[in-house]
Design a protein around this motif. Structure first.
Motif, PDB file in Angstrom:
ATOM      1  N   VAL A   1     -29.181  51.942 -38.163  1.00  0.00           N
ATOM      2  CA  VAL A   1     -29.660  51.405 -39.446  1.00  0.00           C
ATOM      3  C   VAL A   1     -30.701  50.326 -39.191  1.00  0.00           C
ATOM      4  CG1 VAL A   1     -28.964  50.069 -41.480  1.00  0.00           C
ATOM      5  CG2 VAL A   1     -27.606  52.029 -40.755  1.00  0.00           C
ATOM      6  N   TRP A   2     -30.474  49.497 -38.193  1.00  0.00           N
ATOM      7  CA  TRP A   2     -31.447  48.463 -37.840  1.00  0.00           C
ATOM      8  C   TRP A   2     -32.786  49.089 -37.450  1.00  0.00           C
ATOM      9  CZ3 TRP A   2     -33.051  43.784 -38.366  1.00  0.00           C
ATOM     10  CH2 TRP A   2     -34.011  43.280 -37.510  1.00  0.00           C
ATOM     11  N   LEU A   3     -32.752  50.179 -36.699  1.00  0.00           N
ATOM     12  CA  LEU A   3     -33.993  50.870 -36.324  1.00  0.00           C
ATOM     13  C   LEU A   3     -34.733  51.347 -37.565  1.00  0.00           C
ATOM     14  CD1 LEU A   3     -32.965  53.056 -33.238  1.00  0.00           C
ATOM     15  CD2 LEU A   3     -34.322  50.960 -33.242  1.00  0.00           C
ATOM     16  N   ALA A   4     -33.990  51.897 -38.518  1.00  0.00           N
ATOM     17  CA  ALA A   4     -34.625  52.396 -39.748  1.00  0.00           C
ATOM     18  C   ALA A   4     -35.204  51.252 -40.577  1.00  0.00           C
ATOM     19  CB  ALA A   4     -33.615  53.187 -40.574  1.00  0.00           C
ATOM     20  N   VAL A   5     -34.480  50.165 -40.686  1.00  0.00           N
ATOM     21  CA  VAL A   5     -34.932  49.032 -41.496  1.00  0.00           C
ATOM     22  C   VAL A   5     -36.127  48.332 -40.848  1.00  0.00           C
ATOM     23  CG1 VAL A   5     -34.261  46.732 -42.311  1.00  0.00           C
ATOM     24  CG2 VAL A   5     -32.716  48.649 -42.603  1.00  0.00           C
ATOM     25  N   SER A   6     -36.092  48.185 -39.537  1.00  0.00           N
ATOM     26  CA  SER A   6     -37.172  47.473 -38.855  1.00  0.00           C
ATOM     27  C   SER A   6     -38.430  48.327 -38.715  1.00  0.00           C
ATOM     28  CB  SER A   6     -36.714  46.986 -37.483  1.00  0.00           C
ATOM     29  OG  SER A   6     -36.497  48.085 -36.621  1.00  0.00           O
ATOM     30  N   GLY A   7     -38.285  49.656 -38.728  1.00  0.00           N
ATOM     31  CA  GLY A   7     -39.441  50.540 -38.640  1.00  0.00           C
ATOM     32  C   GLY A   7     -39.967  50.731 -37.233  1.00  0.00           C
ATOM     33  N   SER A   8     -39.230  50.281 -36.245  1.00  0.00           N
ATOM     34  CA  SER A   8     -39.660  50.419 -34.847  1.00  0.00           C
ATOM     35  C   SER A   8     -38.532  51.062 -34.055  1.00  0.00           C
ATOM     36  CB  SER A   8     -39.990  49.036 -34.263  1.00  0.00           C
ATOM     37  OG  SER A   8     -40.244  49.142 -32.885  1.00  0.00           O
ATOM     38  N   ALA A   9     -38.742  52.301 -33.649  1.00  0.00           N
ATOM     39  CA  ALA A   9     -37.707  53.040 -32.933  1.00  0.00           C
ATOM     40  C   ALA A   9     -37.942  52.981 -31.428  1.00  0.00           C
ATOM     41  CB  ALA A   9     -37.669  54.488 -33.399  1.00  0.00           C
ATOM     42  N   SER A  10     -37.734  51.806 -30.857  1.00  0.00           N
ATOM     43  CA  SER A  10     -37.860  51.647 -29.407  1.00  0.00           C
ATOM     44  C   SER A  10     -36.492  51.315 -28.820  1.00  0.00           C
ATOM     45  CB  SER A  10     -38.847  50.530 -29.077  1.00  0.00           C
ATOM     46  OG  SER A  10     -38.334  49.275 -29.480  1.00  0.00           O
ATOM     47  N   PHE A  11     -36.365  51.505 -27.526  1.00  0.00           N
ATOM     48  CA  PHE A  11     -35.093  51.224 -26.871  1.00  0.00           C
ATOM     49  C   PHE A  11     -34.748  49.738 -26.968  1.00  0.00           C
ATOM     50  CE2 PHE A  11     -32.659  49.974 -23.084  1.00  0.00           C
ATOM     51  CZ  PHE A  11     -31.505  50.690 -23.329  1.00  0.00           C
ATOM     52  N   ILE A  12     -35.717  48.879 -26.769  1.00  0.00           N
ATOM     53  CA  ILE A  12     -35.494  47.427 -26.841  1.00  0.00           C
ATOM     54  C   ILE A  12     -35.022  47.048 -28.244  1.00  0.00           C
ATOM     55  CG2 ILE A  12     -36.615  45.167 -26.674  1.00  0.00           C
ATOM     56  CD1 ILE A  12     -36.199  46.482 -23.983  1.00  0.00           C
ATOM     57  N   ASN A  13     -35.623  47.615 -29.262  1.00  0.00           N
ATOM     58  CA  ASN A  13     -35.234  47.325 -30.632  1.00  0.00           C
ATOM     59  C   ASN A  13     -33.823  47.845 -30.913  1.00  0.00           C
ATOM     60  OD1 ASN A  13     -35.730  46.133 -33.110  1.00  0.00           O
ATOM     61  ND2 ASN A  13     -36.608  47.988 -33.987  1.00  0.00           N
ATOM     62  N   PHE A  14     -33.482  49.031 -30.375  1.00  0.00           N
ATOM     63  CA  PHE A  14     -32.130  49.559 -30.526  1.00  0.00           C
ATOM     64  C   PHE A  14     -31.126  48.635 -29.847  1.00  0.00           C
ATOM     65  CE2 PHE A  14     -28.519  51.965 -28.886  1.00  0.00           C
ATOM     66  CZ  PHE A  14     -28.012  52.503 -30.055  1.00  0.00           C
ATOM     67  N   LEU A  15     -31.454  48.188 -28.634  1.00  0.00           N
ATOM     68  CA  LEU A  15     -30.581  47.280 -27.901  1.00  0.00           C
ATOM     69  C   LEU A  15     -30.377  45.975 -28.665  1.00  0.00           C
ATOM     70  CD1 LEU A  15     -29.011  47.053 -25.241  1.00  0.00           C
ATOM     71  CD2 LEU A  15     -31.042  46.018 -24.249  1.00  0.00           C
ATOM     72  N   PHE A  16     -31.446  45.454 -29.250  1.00  0.00           N
ATOM     73  CA  PHE A  16     -31.342  44.239 -30.055  1.00  0.00           C
ATOM     74  C   PHE A  16     -30.421  44.471 -31.260  1.00  0.00           C
ATOM     75  CE2 PHE A  16     -32.834  41.611 -33.621  1.00  0.00           C
ATOM     76  CZ  PHE A  16     -32.551  40.358 -33.105  1.00  0.00           C
ATOM     77  N   GLY A  17     -30.608  45.572 -31.965  1.00  0.00           N
ATOM     78  CA  GLY A  17     -29.758  45.896 -33.104  1.00  0.00           C
ATOM     79  C   GLY A  17     -28.311  46.093 -32.688  1.00  0.00           C
ATOM     80  N   PHE A  18     -28.105  46.705 -31.533  1.00  0.00           N
ATOM     81  CA  PHE A  18     -26.753  46.915 -31.020  1.00  0.00           C
ATOM     82  C   PHE A  18     -26.066  45.588 -30.732  1.00  0.00           C
ATOM     83  CE2 PHE A  18     -23.565  47.972 -27.847  1.00  0.00           C
ATOM     84  CZ  PHE A  18     -22.974  49.102 -28.391  1.00  0.00           C
ATOM     85  N   LEU A  19     -26.779  44.674 -30.077  1.00  0.00           N
ATOM     86  CA  LEU A  19     -26.204  43.369 -29.747  1.00  0.00           C
ATOM     87  C   LEU A  19     -25.912  42.534 -30.986  1.00  0.00           C
ATOM     88  CD1 LEU A  19     -28.311  42.448 -26.592  1.00  0.00           C
ATOM     89  CD2 LEU A  19     -25.936  43.209 -26.678  1.00  0.00           C
ATOM     90  N   VAL A  20     -26.838  42.527 -31.943  1.00  0.00           N
ATOM     91  CA  VAL A  20     -26.623  41.762 -33.179  1.00  0.00           C
ATOM     92  C   VAL A  20     -25.454  42.348 -33.969  1.00  0.00           C
ATOM     93  CG1 VAL A  20     -27.654  41.157 -35.407  1.00  0.00           C
ATOM     94  CG2 VAL A  20     -28.980  40.903 -33.316  1.00  0.00           C
ATOM     95  N   SER A  21     -25.366  43.669 -34.047  1.00  0.00           N
ATOM     96  CA  SER A  21     -24.254  44.266 -34.790  1.00  0.00           C
ATOM     97  C   SER A  21     -22.932  44.056 -34.056  1.00  0.00           C
ATOM     98  CB  SER A  21     -24.512  45.754 -35.056  1.00  0.00           C
ATOM     99  OG  SER A  21     -24.580  46.480 -33.854  1.00  0.00           O
ATOM    100  N   ALA A  22     -22.941  44.044 -32.730  1.00  0.00           N
ATOM    101  CA  ALA A  22     -21.714  43.754 -31.982  1.00  0.00           C
ATOM    102  C   ALA A  22     -21.233  42.342 -32.294  1.00  0.00           C
ATOM    103  CB  ALA A  22     -21.946  43.920 -30.488  1.00  0.00           C
TER     104      ALA A  22
END
Length: 157
Positions: free
Chosen positions: A13-34
């Protein structure tokens, strides 16, 4: 839904909201959601997701430490001019009782140089382990109990 599945879903969901589908962005979203899931579960008196992640990380760190130490011991053993070892199979009494925990313990033992999990008894109370040097079976059993087995019970119970 498990906390991990929810964490991955929030990261997507973070990837969709931020509009940037990169691994670093996914990792950031994963850490924040954790972090968010960990805070919410603590308030709801549930099992701490962050604490479980930390305990699994501790198990992984212990495995790499044991891997390095065992590799060093085996390398020193086999480079000596006279090989003074007593290989053998011993029965390790299991404290873990779930299939996943027994399998994980057996795999961690097998992946460590100098030891190999051979079999589990029919009643799932004993794990048969082959060791390159069985001069101190009690010490080896104590090391397994205080190391891998204790960390597995901490992480998954």
């Amino acid at each position: 839904m498990t906390a991990f599945a929810m964490n991955v879903m929030f990261a997507v969901v973070w990837l969709a909201v931020s509009g940037s589908a990169s691994f670093i962005n996914f990792l950031f979203g994963f850490l924040v959601s954790a972090l968010a899931i960990g805070l919410i579960r603590e308030q709801a008196e549930g099992v701490s997701y962050l604490r479980r992640i930390a305990r699994i990380g501790s198990l992984v760190a212990l495995f790499f430490k044991e891997l390095a130490l065992s590799a060093w011991k085996v390398a020193v053993l086999v480079t000596r001019p006279k090989l003074e070892v007593q290989p053998g199979i011993f029965a390790y009494p299991l404290k873990v009782d779930r299939d996943f925990e027994i399998t994980l313990l057996a795999n961690l033992i097998t992946l460590t140089p100098g030891t190999l999990s051979v079999d589990v008894s029919a009643d799932r109370k004993l794990l048969y382990v082959h060791a390159i040097d069985c001069t101190d079976v009690e010490g080896t059993c104590r090391d397994i109990a205080n190391g891998f087995e204790r960390k597995i019970m901490e992480a998954f119970r």
